[in-house]
Enzyme design. Structure first.
Site, PDB file in Angstrom:
ATOM      1  N   SER A 167      21.696 -10.785 -35.891  1.00  0.00           N
ATOM      2  CA  SER A 167      21.430 -11.012 -37.306  1.00  0.00           C
ATOM      3  C   SER A 167      20.758  -9.811 -37.953  1.00  0.00           C
ATOM      4  O   SER A 167      19.827  -9.216 -37.385  1.00  0.00           O
ATOM      5  CB  SER A 167      20.528 -12.242 -37.479  1.00  0.00           C
ATOM      6  OG  SER A 167      20.102 -12.366 -38.819  1.00  0.00           O
ATOM      7  N   CYS A 168      21.190  -9.484 -39.182  1.00  0.00           N
ATOM      8  CA  CYS A 168      20.516  -8.425 -39.945  1.00  0.00           C
ATOM      9  C   CYS A 168      19.118  -8.868 -40.359  1.00  0.00           C
ATOM     10  O   CYS A 168      18.322  -8.055 -40.841  1.00  0.00           O
ATOM     11  CB  CYS A 168      21.329  -8.062 -41.184  1.00  0.00           C
ATOM     12  SG  CYS A 168      21.492  -9.413 -42.390  1.00  0.00           S
ATOM     13  N   SER A 169      18.814 -10.160 -40.194  1.00  0.00           N
ATOM     14  CA  SER A 169      17.502 -10.695 -40.565  1.00  0.00           C
ATOM     15  C   SER A 169      16.530 -10.735 -39.388  1.00  0.00           C
ATOM     16  O   SER A 169      15.399 -11.187 -39.532  1.00  0.00           O
ATOM     17  CB  SER A 169      17.657 -12.107 -41.144  1.00  0.00           C
ATOM     18  OG  SER A 169      18.450 -12.083 -42.300  1.00  0.00           O
TER      19      SER A 169
END
Length: 486
Positions: free
Chosen positions: A265-267
């Site tokens: 995830s980019c988060s």
């Protein structure tokens, strides 16, 4: 000067390239034509039909046996993440999206303001080009497809080359559900294999709207396609741990976020910035949560394997921490079977690659003098990479969250939560469920929302006459006149 305009002989290689480009354009045009034909009838079928289509696409990925097949195929063919976490992601992200869409009107009259005499009517955008990444080859296409169908659109997916098999299987499942619901499978299509940049570019040009998630090259291509586009910015999330934080709770949440699906995830946090007064205690808490802190020589070995000629190496992307340690020759670290690796850092920028996005269970740790210094460090990190996305905060002072929101280039401040779950919407916060986060002008995007159904709608406004209400000049400028005169 273009010699072709004067009838010059075109070299065979150029003729071949032109023929290939025309063939790609024709193939994509055929897909778009089928999508337009299906969408015309679908768009006028009413809210119940739109809701049924969205539900069909949702159940196609949520049904446990199909979900498991998709998760297994995604990991097998992309080599990214792990099956159990992808299974959970496919289900929870889709369930959350259904929650957000439940009861929402996306057809016909959606709002009336009798005082202003304005009626708002929802209109579909048409054919959506959905550009999706290899990190989430089922969950992200499903999210975009559900939103598109909910708003009366057709959608054509351009998956990543690695993720095409999972996307194709997802579409098989969706088509089966659409047929059960009496709807055309042509509402949801994908580019044929092999997936090429030329075909993706052709789709972007021919569609009515582009929604692009994934590499920044794809996002830039979407913005320059000539078609209206929503794209996302680069991720490189940092979280701040303050002196008032519950360190054990913060460490558990950061560890859970950092390791979920091997940090696809980019988060997922890439850095944690810790106030000096609790630095050692927080490092101990992170160790207790499954992390291992590398020494300087181990850090150098890890850097050598993770970056080649300044570029993040795919061999380490979304792999488990012991696998990455083994690739770096750190057999003693790999033997510990730790959940994530930690490296201490003080520098920021291209000469300090650990300050950037890593897409792996590797966490960079910074020491800050105090909260103000921590915020300044995050600001510097985002000046290098990740501006506009979001920042995490672990602490007991709500005012600090507001300070970050007012001063840092971020669209979201995530307080005392596991960042990779919270920033894309979760059942214990109020953000909309999404796998695509707008990063505003900071991240070269045109929106700061979590990408949701509103981005898939046009709205037509009907304005009726109302009684005129013309204000007096002093009513509006009286304060100004009182301060500086007329």
């Amino acid at each position: 000067m273009n010699s072709r305009a004067f009838g010059a002989i075109v070299p065979p290689a150029d003729r071949h390239a032109d023929a290939l480009a025309q063939d790609v354009d024709a193939q994509v045009a055929a897909l778009v034509a089928r999508a337009r034909a299906a969408q015309r009838d679908f768009a006028s079928a009413g809210q119940q039909t739109l809701d049924m289509a969205a539900s069909a696409a949702a159940w196609a990925i949520m049904e446990p046996l199909r979900n498991r097949q998709l998760a297994e195929l995604a990991v097998r063919d992309t080599g990214l993440g792990n099956v159990d976490d992808k299974f959970q992601k496919n289900f929870r992200k889709t369930l959350g999206l259904l929650r957000d869409l439940h009861g929402r009107k996306t057809h016909g009259v959606i709002a009336q303001d009798t005082q202003k005499g304005v009626v708002e009517i929802a209109r579909p955008v048409g054919v959506v080009a959905a550009i999706t990444p290899s990190t989430n080859p089922a969950a992200t296409p499903a999210n975009k497809i559900i939103n598109a169908l909910k708003c009366g659109n057709a959608v054509i997916v351009a998956p990543s080359p690695k993720g095409h098999s999972a996307c194709a299987l997802l579409l098989d499942f969706i088509h089966a559900e659409l047929v059960k619901a009496g709807l055309s499978p042509d509402l949801v299509q994908m580019l044929p294999t092999p997936i090429t940049k030329a075909a993706t570019a052709a789709l972007m040009r021919q569609a009515d709207l582009v929604v692009a998630t994934g590499s920044q090259s794809n996002v830039r291509m979407a913005y320059t396609s000539g078609t209206p586009a929503f794209g996302v910015g680069a991720g490189n999330v940092a979280s701040i741990v303050t002196a008032s934080a519950d360190l054990r709770d913060a460490a558990a949440k950061i560890a859970r976020s950092k390791t979920f699906d091997n940090a696809t995830s980019c988060s997922s946090e890439n850095s944690v910035v810790i106030e000096s007064v609790v630095y050692d205690a927080m490092i101990d808490a992170l160790r207790a949560a499954g992390g291992v802190l590398l020494d300087a020589s181990q850090k150098r070995a890890l850097q050598d394997v993770m970056w080649v000629d300044g570029k993040l190496a795919s061999r380490c992307t979304a792999k488990a921490a012991p696998t990455i340690a083994q690739l770096a020759g750190l057999d003693d670290v790999a033997a510990q079977q730790s959940a994530f690796l930690m490296v201490e850092e003080s520098g920021i920028g291209a000469d300090h690659p650990f300050s950037g996005e890593k897409l792996s269970p590797v966490l960079t740790v910074y020491r800050a003098r105090d909260f103000a210094d921590a915020a300044a460090l995050v600001d510097q990190i985002y000046a290098y990479m990740g501006a506009g996305h979001s920042v995490g905060l672990h602490g007991a002072d709500p005012a600090q969250a507001v300070t970050l929101a007012e001063t840092l280039p971020v669209a979201r401040v995530i307080v005392n939560q596991a960042h990779c779950f919270a920033t894309g919407g979760n059942f214990d916060n109020g953000l909309p469920f999404s796998l695509s986060m707008g990063c505003g002008t900071w991240g070269k995007n045109n929106f700061t929302d979590n990408l949701g159904f509103r981005q898939y709608l046009n709205v037509t406004r009907v304005a009726f006459p109302i009684a005129a209400a013309v204000p007096e000049v002093d009513e509006l400028l009286g304060d100004y006149f009182g301060r500086v005169g007329r």
